[in-house]
Design a protein around this motif. Structure first.
Motif, PDB file in Angstrom:
ATOM      1  N   GLY A   1       0.803  -1.223   0.000  1.00  0.00           N
ATOM      2  CA  GLY A   1       0.000   0.000   0.000  1.00  0.00           C
ATOM      3  C   GLY A   1       0.833   1.269   0.000  1.00  0.00           C
ATOM      4  O   GLY A   1       0.499   2.242  -0.692  1.00  0.00           O
ATOM      5  N   SER A   2       1.928   1.301   0.770  1.00  0.00           N
ATOM      6  CA  SER A   2       2.749   2.517   0.848  1.00  0.00           C
ATOM      7  C   SER A   2       3.398   2.841  -0.498  1.00  0.00           C
ATOM      8  O   SER A   2       3.579   4.015  -0.849  1.00  0.00           O
ATOM      9  N   THR A   3       3.746   1.791  -1.268  1.00  0.00           N
ATOM     10  CA  THR A   3       4.344   2.014  -2.584  1.00  0.00           C
ATOM     11  C   THR A   3       3.303   2.545  -3.561  1.00  0.00           C
ATOM     12  O   THR A   3       3.589   3.413  -4.391  1.00  0.00           O
ATOM     13  N   ARG A   4       2.088   2.022  -3.477  1.00  0.00           N
ATOM     14  CA  ARG A   4       1.003   2.546  -4.323  1.00  0.00           C
ATOM     15  C   ARG A   4       0.699   4.004  -3.964  1.00  0.00           C
ATOM     16  O   ARG A   4       0.434   4.830  -4.837  1.00  0.00           O
ATOM     17  N   LEU A   5       0.761   4.303  -2.658  1.00  0.00           N
ATOM     18  CA  LEU A   5       0.536   5.681  -2.214  1.00  0.00           C
ATOM     19  C   LEU A   5       1.624   6.596  -2.762  1.00  0.00           C
ATOM     20  O   LEU A   5       1.349   7.736  -3.168  1.00  0.00           O
ATOM     21  N   ALA A   6       2.850   6.094  -2.806  1.00  0.00           N
ATOM     22  CA  ALA A   6       3.954   6.872  -3.372  1.00  0.00           C
ATOM     23  C   ALA A   6       3.694   7.173  -4.845  1.00  0.00           C
ATOM     24  O   ALA A   6       4.053   8.250  -5.339  1.00  0.00           O
ATOM     25  N   TYR A   7       3.058   6.232  -5.553  1.00  0.00           N
ATOM     26  CA  TYR A   7       2.734   6.465  -6.963  1.00  0.00           C
ATOM     27  C   TYR A   7       1.693   7.574  -7.104  1.00  0.00           C
ATOM     28  O   TYR A   7       1.801   8.430  -7.993  1.00  0.00           O
ATOM     29  N   LEU A   8       0.690   7.572  -6.233  1.00  0.00           N
ATOM     30  CA  LEU A   8      -0.312   8.633  -6.270  1.00  0.00           C
ATOM     31  C   LEU A   8       0.333   9.984  -5.962  1.00  0.00           C
ATOM     32  O   LEU A   8       0.007  11.002  -6.592  1.00  0.00           O
ATOM     33  N   LYS A   9       1.246  10.010  -4.983  1.00  0.00           N
ATOM     34  CA  LYS A   9       1.954  11.248  -4.671  1.00  0.00           C
ATOM     35  C   LYS A   9       2.792  11.700  -5.861  1.00  0.00           C
ATOM     36  O   LYS A   9       2.872  12.903  -6.154  1.00  0.00           O
ATOM     37  N   PHE A  10       3.416  10.735  -6.516  1.00  0.00           N
ATOM     38  CA  PHE A  10       4.204  11.066  -7.713  1.00  0.00           C
ATOM     39  C   PHE A  10       3.342  11.768  -8.752  1.00  0.00           C
ATOM     40  O   PHE A  10       3.781  12.752  -9.370  1.00  0.00           O
ATOM     41  N   ASN A  11       2.112  11.301  -8.952  1.00  0.00           N
ATOM     42  CA  ASN A  11       1.217  11.911  -9.938  1.00  0.00           C
ATOM     43  C   ASN A  11       0.919  13.358  -9.595  1.00  0.00           C
ATOM     44  O   ASN A  11       0.916  14.230 -10.478  1.00  0.00           O
ATOM     45  N   GLY A  12       0.658  13.634  -8.313  1.00  0.00           N
ATOM     46  CA  GLY A  12       0.385  15.009  -7.906  1.00  0.00           C
ATOM     47  C   GLY A  12       1.584  15.916  -8.092  1.00  0.00           C
ATOM     48  O   GLY A  12       1.466  17.024  -8.634  1.00  0.00           O
ATOM     49  N   GLU A  13       2.761  15.452  -7.659  1.00  0.00           N
ATOM     50  CA  GLU A  13       3.972  16.244  -7.789  1.00  0.00           C
ATOM     51  C   GLU A  13       4.368  16.413  -9.256  1.00  0.00           C
ATOM     52  O   GLU A  13       4.842  17.487  -9.661  1.00  0.00           O
ATOM     53  N   PHE A  14       4.177  15.351 -10.041  1.00  0.00           N
ATOM     54  CA  PHE A  14       4.469  15.427 -11.475  1.00  0.00           C
ATOM     55  C   PHE A  14       3.592  16.483 -12.150  1.00  0.00           C
ATOM     56  O   PHE A  14       4.075  17.282 -12.960  1.00  0.00           O
ATOM     57  N   SER A  15       2.303  16.483 -11.825  1.00  0.00           N
ATOM     58  CA  SER A  15       1.372  17.446 -12.437  1.00  0.00           C
ATOM     59  C   SER A  15       1.769  18.877 -12.118  1.00  0.00           C
ATOM     60  O   SER A  15       1.744  19.759 -12.994  1.00  0.00           O
ATOM     61  N   ILE A  16       2.143  19.113 -10.858  1.00  0.00           N
ATOM     62  CA  ILE A  16       2.540  20.461 -10.446  1.00  0.00           C
ATOM     63  C   ILE A  16       3.796  20.903 -11.186  1.00  0.00           C
ATOM     64  O   ILE A  16       3.873  22.012 -11.732  1.00  0.00           O
ATOM     65  N   LEU A  17       4.791  20.028 -11.223  1.00  0.00           N
ATOM     66  CA  LEU A  17       6.064  20.371 -11.860  1.00  0.00           C
ATOM     67  C   LEU A  17       5.904  20.528 -13.368  1.00  0.00           C
ATOM     68  O   LEU A  17       6.447  21.470 -13.969  1.00  0.00           O
ATOM     69  N   TYR A  18       5.164  19.604 -13.984  1.00  0.00           N
ATOM     70  CA  TYR A  18       4.970  19.671 -15.434  1.00  0.00           C
ATOM     71  C   TYR A  18       4.233  20.951 -15.815  1.00  0.00           C
ATOM     72  O   TYR A  18       4.598  21.619 -16.793  1.00  0.00           O
ATOM     73  N   ALA A  19       3.205  21.301 -15.040  1.00  0.00           N
ATOM     74  CA  ALA A  19       2.445  22.524 -15.324  1.00  0.00           C
ATOM     75  C   ALA A  19       3.340  23.757 -15.196  1.00  0.00           C
ATOM     76  O   ALA A  19       3.272  24.678 -16.019  1.00  0.00           O
ATOM     77  N   SER A  20       4.193  23.769 -14.175  1.00  0.00           N
ATOM     78  CA  SER A  20       5.091  24.915 -13.975  1.00  0.00           C
ATOM     79  C   SER A  20       6.052  25.068 -15.148  1.00  0.00           C
ATOM     80  O   SER A  20       6.264  26.179 -15.656  1.00  0.00           O
TER      81      SER A  20
END
Length: 414
Positions: free
Chosen positions: A176-195
């Motif tokens: 579960g913690s690794t899957r949660l890390a993937y969800l966090k990656f998506n949020g951080e990726f979206s923020i960085l990519y948009a910037s």
């Protein structure tokens, strides 16, 4: 008094040493060698020595690894840009469907994950075969705008997103913690990519204007070759930066979650009150029902983003109550939408669109119930936040499974 003497005098006082360091780190670092020379037998100073010099050692050890990661990122970014441009050309020639553009980016992000976190052979073979099957299958479908084929196009990215999650988690796909890390990656990726995309837009506007001054219109060439190439390559670069623990995205993501959650809640409440006031009916208005489902998906995405960025703090705060209110609101919306879909199915018969929307609404409804019950136990101090996060991460493969069913079976059934 000389700080080196103060360090020696406070060897038995860790709190005072930490206070001195935080007050003036540079002075502490300059004074430390003298104190270390005078008391080399001190275990406390030995710990401080490692703390002050660890980064220098770590950087020299990891220099080659950094270069290796950077090189792989660069190669994959170039390949993604070239592939996306070739796919666009084939799309313009109507040789393949536009949905193939996803294969110009996602497989290369998956390759980056696999390269930097090599999984077992069975996981690797599963990833490779499912990507290849998806490419082959989507290009075997006729390029017709029928409902079932459009649904396949819409659900394929969801299936590939879950498949990308398998590449990210690797051998730990069941944790579960690794899957949660993937969800966090998506949020951080979206923020960085948009910037970075905003910066790219500014550069594009400046370039267009500069060439306009000399009487040249390069807009079509620039967008087809530079912008498209850059957009695809930027996805790999953003992936690299996020996985290298870039602090900008990681630090800003929790604040965005805390700011957007109450704003979404307030906006949604005002919208629903307005809908009731004007008498909109999702049971009879098909377009309004679709927009209702769109709102539901947005609320679900914001809620999950907020949950994943809330951390593992056992203490409850205002954000938890806002998240709970969002979940309850989303559940109400989904229940209304589900009732409207059932009504339309019984009144007007089965169509691929109605069946696909019914399936995803049932999945979301069950997931929201699970998250809501987990949140209730957390707010009543019966469990920790990990229970809520488990309710989010454990459910992810089911969305991928439904997306696969719609993508690979609906064009044949309908």
């Amino acid at each position: 008094m000389d700080m080196s003497k103060l360090i020696i005098e406070n060897i038995a006082n860790p709190h005072e040493l930490e206070r001195m360091f935080r007050k003036d780190p540079e002075a502490f670092k300059k004074s430390f060698p003298y104190a270390w020379e005078k008391r080399p037998d001190s275990h406390v100073l030995a710990v401080w020595y490692e703390r002050l010099h660890f980064k220098e050692t770590a950087n020299t050890e990891k220099a080659s690894l950094l270069q290796k990661d950077f090189l792989s990122m660069g190669i994959l970014a170039i390949l993604a840009g070239i592939s996306t441009r070739v796919i666009l050309h084939l799309t313009e020639q109507q040789a393949i469907a536009p949905i193939n553009l996803v294969f110009g980016i996602l497989p290369f992000i998956a390759a980056y994950f696999v390269y930097n976190n090599p999984p077992k052979k069975n996981v690797l073979y599963t990833l490779a075969s499912l990507f290849l099957i998806s490419v082959f299958y989507m290009n075997m479908l006729p390029q017709e705008q029928t409902d079932s084929i459009i649904l396949a196009y819409l659900h394929l990215p969801i299936f590939l997103w879950v498949l990308l999650g398998l590449a990210f988690t690797g051998n730990e796909y069941g944790i579960g913690s690794t899957r949660l890390a993937y969800l966090k990656f998506n949020g951080e990726f979206s923020i960085l990519y948009a910037s970075m995309a905003i910066s790219g837009m500014v550069l594009t506007a400046l370039t267009m204007q500069l060439f306009t001054f000399v009487g040249m219109d390069i807009s079509e060439f620039y967008f087809e070759n530079v912008v498209l190439f850059g957009a695809a390559a930027l996805a790999i670069v953003a992936t690299y930066l996020v996985t290298r623990n870039l602090k900008i995205a990681k630090n800003i993501a929790p604040y965005i979650a805390k700011i957007f959650s109450p704003l979404v809640l307030a906006t949604l409440l005002v919208y629903l009150i307005t809908v009731i006031w004007v008498g909109k009916n999702p049971f009879m208005d098909r377009d309004f029902l679709l927009s209702f489902n769109g709102i539901l998906l947005c609320v679900l995405a914001v809620t999950i983003f907020s949950i994943t960025e809330s951390g593992t703090d056992e203490k409850k705060n205002i954000s938890d109550y806002i998240n709970f209110a969002l979940i309850v609101l989303a559940l109400i919306i989904d229940s209304v939408a589900l009732s409207a879909i059932m009504f339309r199915l019984s009144s007007f018969g089965i169509t691929p669109n109605r069946l696909a929307v019914l399936g995803v609404n049932i999945l979301i409804w069950a997931n929201l119930i699970w998250i809501m019950l987990s949140y209730m136990r957390f707010l009543r101090n019966k469990t920790g936040p990990s229970t809520i996060q488990d309710a989010v991460t454990t459910y992810l493969p089911l969305y991928g499974l439904w997306a696969a069913i719609v993508t690979f079976t609906f064009p044949f059934i309908f």
